[in-house]
Each structure stands twice: as C-alpha cells, then as structure tokens.
Design a protein around this motif. Structure first.
Motif, PDB file in Angstrom:
ATOM      1  N   GLY A   1       0.852  -1.197   0.000  1.00 42.99           N
ATOM      2  CA  GLY A   1       0.000   0.000   0.000  1.00 42.99           C
ATOM      3  C   GLY A   1       0.878   1.234   0.000  1.00 42.99           C
ATOM      4  O   GLY A   1       1.780   1.370   0.827  1.00 42.99           O
ATOM      5  N   ILE A   2       0.627   2.122  -0.959  1.00 47.87           N
ATOM      6  CA  ILE A   2       1.463   3.317  -1.086  1.00 47.87           C
ATOM      7  C   ILE A   2       0.582   4.567  -1.073  1.00 47.87           C
ATOM      8  O   ILE A   2      -0.404   4.642  -1.804  1.00 47.87           O
ATOM      9  N   GLY A   3       0.947   5.499  -0.246  1.00 49.83           N
ATOM     10  CA  GLY A   3       0.251   6.786  -0.225  1.00 49.83           C
ATOM     11  C   GLY A   3       1.266   7.889  -0.453  1.00 49.83           C
ATOM     12  O   GLY A   3       2.290   7.946   0.231  1.00 49.83           O
ATOM     13  N   ILE A   4       1.008   8.735  -1.460  1.00 51.71           N
ATOM     14  CA  ILE A   4       1.936   9.842  -1.740  1.00 51.71           C
ATOM     15  C   ILE A   4       1.122  11.132  -1.907  1.00 51.71           C
ATOM     16  O   ILE A   4       0.131  11.154  -2.650  1.00 51.71           O
ATOM     17  N   ASN A   5       1.532  12.166  -1.212  1.00 51.97           N
ATOM     18  CA  ASN A   5       0.831  13.453  -1.311  1.00 51.97           C
ATOM     19  C   ASN A   5       1.206  14.128  -2.623  1.00 51.97           C
ATOM     20  O   ASN A   5       2.381  14.434  -2.852  1.00 51.97           O
ATOM     21  N   ILE A   6       0.206  14.387  -3.448  1.00 50.21           N
ATOM     22  CA  ILE A   6       0.485  14.982  -4.758  1.00 50.21           C
ATOM     23  C   ILE A   6      -0.060  16.423  -4.867  1.00 50.21           C
ATOM     24  O   ILE A   6       0.702  17.377  -4.817  1.00 50.21           O
ATOM     25  N   ASN A   7      -1.383  16.564  -5.001  1.00 52.01           N
ATOM     26  CA  ASN A   7      -1.933  17.912  -5.240  1.00 52.01           C
ATOM     27  C   ASN A   7      -2.519  18.562  -3.993  1.00 52.01           C
ATOM     28  O   ASN A   7      -2.971  19.698  -4.038  1.00 52.01           O
ATOM     29  N   GLN A   8      -2.540  17.848  -2.908  1.00 55.45           N
ATOM     30  CA  GLN A   8      -3.144  18.387  -1.682  1.00 55.45           C
ATOM     31  C   GLN A   8      -2.258  19.493  -1.094  1.00 55.45           C
ATOM     32  O   GLN A   8      -1.044  19.344  -0.998  1.00 55.45           O
ATOM     33  N   THR A   9      -2.892  20.601  -0.710  1.00 55.39           N
ATOM     34  CA  THR A   9      -2.086  21.678  -0.131  1.00 55.39           C
ATOM     35  C   THR A   9      -2.531  22.051   1.281  1.00 55.39           C
ATOM     36  O   THR A   9      -1.837  22.773   1.988  1.00 55.39           O
TER      37      THR A   9
ATOM     38  N   ALA B   1       3.438  17.362   7.001  1.00 58.65           N
ATOM     39  CA  ALA B   1       3.204  16.790   5.681  1.00 58.65           C
ATOM     40  C   ALA B   1       3.621  17.754   4.584  1.00 58.65           C
ATOM     41  O   ALA B   1       3.634  18.966   4.773  1.00 58.65           O
ATOM     42  N   VAL B   2       3.951  17.185   3.446  1.00 57.17           N
ATOM     43  CA  VAL B   2       4.267  18.012   2.280  1.00 57.17           C
ATOM     44  C   VAL B   2       3.786  17.283   1.025  1.00 57.17           C
ATOM     45  O   VAL B   2       3.768  16.059   0.994  1.00 57.17           O
ATOM     46  N   SER B   3       3.368  18.053   0.023  1.00 55.35           N
ATOM     47  CA  SER B   3       2.933  17.424  -1.223  1.00 55.35           C
ATOM     48  C   SER B   3       3.823  17.875  -2.373  1.00 55.35           C
ATOM     49  O   SER B   3       4.541  18.879  -2.267  1.00 55.35           O
ATOM     50  N   LEU B   4       3.700  17.154  -3.461  1.00 50.14           N
ATOM     51  CA  LEU B   4       4.498  17.470  -4.648  1.00 50.14           C
ATOM     52  C   LEU B   4       4.132  18.861  -5.176  1.00 50.14           C
ATOM     53  O   LEU B   4       4.990  19.611  -5.643  1.00 50.14           O
ATOM     54  N   LYS B   5       2.856  19.216  -5.060  1.00 45.56           N
ATOM     55  CA  LYS B   5       2.424  20.537  -5.529  1.00 45.56           C
ATOM     56  C   LYS B   5       3.059  21.647  -4.687  1.00 45.56           C
ATOM     57  O   LYS B   5       3.479  22.676  -5.209  1.00 45.56           O
TER      58      LYS B   5
END
Lengths: 157, 268
Positions: free
Chosen positions: B156-164, B173-177
């Motif tokens: 199971g993989i969770g990655i923060n992408i567009n969430q700010t 926490a930090v996201s790619l965006k």
C-alpha cells in the motif's frame, strides 16, 4: 542444554522483566538471574515486558511453553505448537479495534489466519498449517517474539 | 492458478476505483477471491479508511493524491529476506518522488518518504504467510521442519500529490504541488510509479540484495546526523549509521547500537 541455547536464553531474559528462571533437564539445571538494576530498568518500560504469561518457575508446575525454550513439555502430551516463523511483534487482532483472530477453543484449519507478526512495518498474516483446536495462547498481544518461539498450542484431535 | 508468471507488468491490470475503504483491503479481497495476479494495482481516487500502522489512519483529501495497492508474488523469497523487499519498495517510491522533487528526498527508516524534514509518502506492506503442503515439503526437504512461505505481498502506497491543506493534526506533511508549484494528473503519475516499482522489484528477483541495501542506505534520512530517538519513555540522542540487512537501525553514541522497528520511535 548446550551453550548456544543458554546464550540464547540469556539474551531473551535480558530483554525481559524476568528476574530469575530455572530450567531443568536430564543434563542438569540452569538458573539465570538478572541483575537488579537491569530489571528495574526494564520494569520502568512496562510495554516492553517480554511476555506477561504466568511464569512457570515453581517446582511443581510443568514448565509449559510459556518459557521460550521448551520442547519436552510439548512431547508429553499430544498438542502441536504453532511457532513464530520470524522475529517481530505479535498481534492477535487485525487492528486494535477489531476482534481477535482466534481464542481458546477456536477451531482452526490450514489457511486460517491465527495472528499477525510485524517485522519492520511489514505486517505478516500467519496462516495455520494444521487442523485442530486452540488450547492455549502463549504470547501476549502486542509483544515481541523471537524466531521459533511457541505462539499457540493446538489440540489436533 | 498456483503458478504465476512474471510476464505481466506491474500496473496491469490497473483498477481505478472512485471510492474504497482501503486499497489494501480491496487487494486482500482480490487474493481471497483468487482473482489476484502479480502486478495488479488497485488505485483509489478516494480512500475513506486508508490504513496506517496498527489502527492509525492514512487520511487524505479525495481526488488529490496517490493511494494505491500493488499485489506482488513474493513466493520466491525467504522470510528472512523480507527487509530487502521492504527496502526495494521504499526505493521505488523514492526514485519516483525524487525525479520531481529532487535530492532533498529521502527514506525515513523503515519506509516513509521524506522531503527535507517533511513527510511526503508512506508505505504499508501486508503479506500472507502460509506453509508448503506435505507433498510439496517432501520434495524440498527431508527435515520435519515446516517451511513458511509468503505467497503474496500487498504494498500500500500513499503519496501526497496535489493536496495543499493538511489536517492540523498532521504536523509535517508536504505534497508534490507544494514543492514544485505545479498541479499533476494523479493517474498518470501512479502509472509512472508502477514502472519504478517494476525496476526495483526486478532487483529483488535478481537477488541484487547488496546493491539494494547500499542504495537504501545512501538515501537514508538523517544518515550520519545526530537525531533524537525515544525508547519507550526515554528520549536520547545518537547518530544514525545506517540500516543492516535485517532492517535494524544502526546508531552510534548510545548504549545500544542497533534497534528493531517498534523498539524505538523517532522524535522529530
């Protein structure tokens, strides 16, 4: 017991809250006592207690598999021991808010999940390889287990 | 179907779900129903009860992030080789994230993905450990020892992408965006992630274990730095030396020089 086994046992005792343990077999008797300061240190960290199962140190009780290294007691009756296939943390529930996988009296068959052992944040669902009924649960929920440590006694009848 | 070929690529089939309680549970159900195949991915746009560790919840905003589970056949691996697999999966997520976020990306022991001092992703692996049947065992060994095998791993993989916006309870926490200032297509990123998983899984198949462990240590969060760890109620300072083949954290400057996961906690 050979030296290696004694060494293993010392390591286990060291990590535990057990003050003294004696094991007797045909070759003689071994008693391991833990230094008091060591014991206090461990006792101050209650969650780390190795196993809160009753300590079978009294003379007249059979040293059942609550001690990590006992194979003789298992032979004296017909129970089969389910052992841990790895080092890790033993869990009796899929998650803390869920019911246990098995209880004393639960009928199991090959493929039935009996516990989870976590190693390095990797959660292993352990399936039974035998058919029978759980007669004893030898390890406390959420406690560390060693490789080959007995986890459950199963009556195969 | 008991024999599994590895011809299929990771990410095929790619099951896209609008909403599911947990992609790991969904993957588990697929295995249980004998519908699972090596490489199958279950992706959720909205995971309502994402699994963290032992009852912790991985909560994310819907339609903004990568939340997926990959089903892998791991029956060729021994149980004592599990950490290499764990390391390979962490490296796959690292490779992927680093490609966009740069060298500040690291692996926080044992398998979180960090960008500087902030968490960008997490991994939760669940496996099924069974036993060889009697008939199989006879061919393999003459000892009466039972042979435990892990047939499946669900990663199971969770990655923060567009969430700010993150919940106030999530401190770092930090996201790619947030890192790049760009908005991403989560599906195409998830498919790209699968190619990284495939590469690292190939290393496991080829038993390039030394190489995997070296890469893992090279990208280890806070390596050769002073950190604060906590063992039960006692916090202490030490410096991180690396991680060994069993996945134990090796440290300097403390009475104990290696730790199992669960024995210590990070104090960040």
């Amino acid at each position: 017991m050979d030296l290696k086994q004694i060494h293993e046992l010392i390591k286990i005792i060291n990590k535990s809250n057990i003050g003294e343990i004696s094991i007797e077999d045909k070759d003689g008797k071994v008693t391991i006592k833990q230094k008091e300061e060591q014991l206090v240190k461990v006792a101050a960290q209650p969650q780390q207690i190795y196993s809160a199962a009753p300590m079978p140190v009294t003379e007249n009780t059979v040293p059942a598999a609550t001690t990590p290294i006992v194979t003789k007691a298992e032979k004296s009756d017909n129970y089969i021991t389910i052992k841990s296939p790895m080092i890790g943390t033993f869990y009796r529930r899929p998650s803390p808010d869920k019911p246990t996988f098995v209880e004393i009296g639960t009928e199991i068959q090959p493929g039935k999940v009996v516990c989870i052992i976590e190693a390095m944040k990797l959660f292993n669902e352990i399936e039974a390889e035998i058919k029978g009924k759980i007669v004893k649960i030898l390890v406390e929920d959420n406690s560390p287990v060693e490789y080959d440590q007995p986890l459950f006694l199963v009556d195969p009848a | 179907m008991s024999s599994i070929s590895y011809i299929s690529h990771i990410g095929e089939p790619f099951i896209e779900l609008e909403s599911v309680d947990s992609t790991n549970n969904y993957a588990f159900d697929m295995i249980q129903a004998k519908l699972a195949a090596h490489g199958m991915v279950c992706f959720a746009h909205h995971q309502t009860k994402g699994k963290g560790q032992r009852g912790k919840i991985w909560a994310t905003e819907p339609n903004s992030n990568i939340t997926l589970s990959v089903i892998l056949n791991t029956s060729f691996l021994q149980l004592h080789q599990q950490f290499y697999f764990n390391a390979a999966m962490a490296l796959a997520v690292l490779d992927f994230f680093k490609n966009y976020a740069g060298d500040a990306t690291s692996i926080k022991w044992p398998n979180d993905i960090y960008w500087n001092d902030r968490k960008a992703g997490g991994i939760l692996i669940e496996t099924k450990v069974g036993y060889h049947t009697q008939a199989e065992t006879k061919n393999i060994s003459t000892t009466n020892k039972s042979l435990a095998v892990w047939n499946w791993a669900i990663v199971g993989i969770g990655i923060n992408i567009n969430q700010t916006q993150f919940n106030a309870a999530v401190k770092n926490a930090v996201s790619l965006k947030q890192i790049t200032g760009k908005e991403f297509n989560v599906i195409s990123l998830a498919k790209e992630l699968c190619t990284y998983i495939e590469k690292r899984f190939e290393q496991v198949q080829k038993e390039n274990f030394t190489q995997l462990l070296e890469s893992y240590n090279k990208h280890l969060f806070k390596r050769n730095e002073e950190v604060k760890l906590k063992k039960k109620n006692m916090a202490f300072t030490c410096s991180i030396k690396g991680v060994n083949e069993r996945g134990e954290l090796l440290v300097d400057g403390y009475a104990q020089d290696s730790f199992l996961w669960g024995e210590v906690e990070w104090q960040l």
